[in-house]
Design a protein around this motif. Structure first.
Motif, mmCIF file in Angstrom:
data_model
loop_
_atom_site.group_PDB
_atom_site.id
_atom_site.type_symbol
_atom_site.label_atom_id
_atom_site.label_comp_id
_atom_site.label_asym_id
_atom_site.label_seq_id
_atom_site.Cartn_x
_atom_site.Cartn_y
_atom_site.Cartn_z
ATOM 1 N N HIS A 64 -40.788 -1.730 -48.027
ATOM 2 C CA HIS A 64 -41.493 -1.172 -46.880
ATOM 3 C C HIS A 64 -43.008 -1.264 -47.048
ATOM 4 N N LEU A 97 -43.964 -4.702 -45.969
ATOM 5 C CA LEU A 97 -43.934 -4.846 -44.513
ATOM 6 C C LEU A 97 -45.006 -4.015 -43.817
ATOM 7 N N ARG A 147 -39.301 2.003 -40.048
ATOM 8 C CA ARG A 147 -38.269 1.877 -41.074
ATOM 9 C C ARG A 147 -36.934 1.444 -40.454
ATOM 10 N N SER A 171 -37.195 -2.255 -39.674
ATOM 11 C CA SER A 171 -37.088 -3.095 -40.868
ATOM 12 C C SER A 171 -35.670 -3.084 -41.434
ATOM 13 N N TYR A 219 -31.958 -11.394 -40.880
ATOM 14 C CA TYR A 219 -33.347 -11.842 -41.030
ATOM 15 C C TYR A 219 -33.650 -13.037 -40.137
#
Length: 137
Positions: A101, A104, A114, A117, A125
């Motif tokens: 995280h 990112l 969150r 992601s 992905y």
């Protein structure tokens, strides 16, 4: 021919978290799978089946996984529920999640970021193809 030691192969390995949208031609996928069939197995039984999922089937699978994630429906065979980890496994999961995280740019308190992601897992992905390997145990 490239000659790498086992250690070199392990050191060069990485987890990809982003893919180009370019589809791989089916002839190339078939060629790769034919070469993989030559992998050794006990008594040459090759106890696996490989399924390549692409296009609309991949989108549908992803949508179903996102739906299950939102409903907190986890597989009984393998769970991604972080509450199921304990001890050193919980610590490893925490450290990996923190680094992921941070990379990112998603703060710990950013629940929407969150979630977004985490959903990348269930969207593969954004890979144009996925390979499912089913093994007989």
């Amino acid at each position: 021919m490239i000659n790498l030691s086992f250690n070199d192969v392990v050191e060069l390995r990485h987890s990809c978290r982003g893919f180009l949208p370019d589809e791989i031609p089916s002839e190339l996928l078939t060629s790769i799978l034919r070469q993989a069939q030559r992998s050794p197995s006990n008594c040459n039984t090759q106890p696996w089946n490989t399924h390549i999922v692409s296009g609309e089937k991949l989108k549908s699978l992803s949508q179903k996984l996102v739906y299950a994630f939102d409903k907190k429906e986890f597989s009984l065979d393998f769970t991604f529920d972080v509450n199921d980890f304990s001890g050193k496994y919980k610590q490893r999961q925490f450290e990996q999640g923190k680094l992921y995280h941070e990379f990112l740019g998603v703060d710990r308190d950013d629940q929407a970021g969150r979630r977004k992601s985490n959903l990348l897992n269930y969207k593969f992905y954004n890979a144009p193809h996925i390979a499912l390997f089913l093994c007989r145990v």
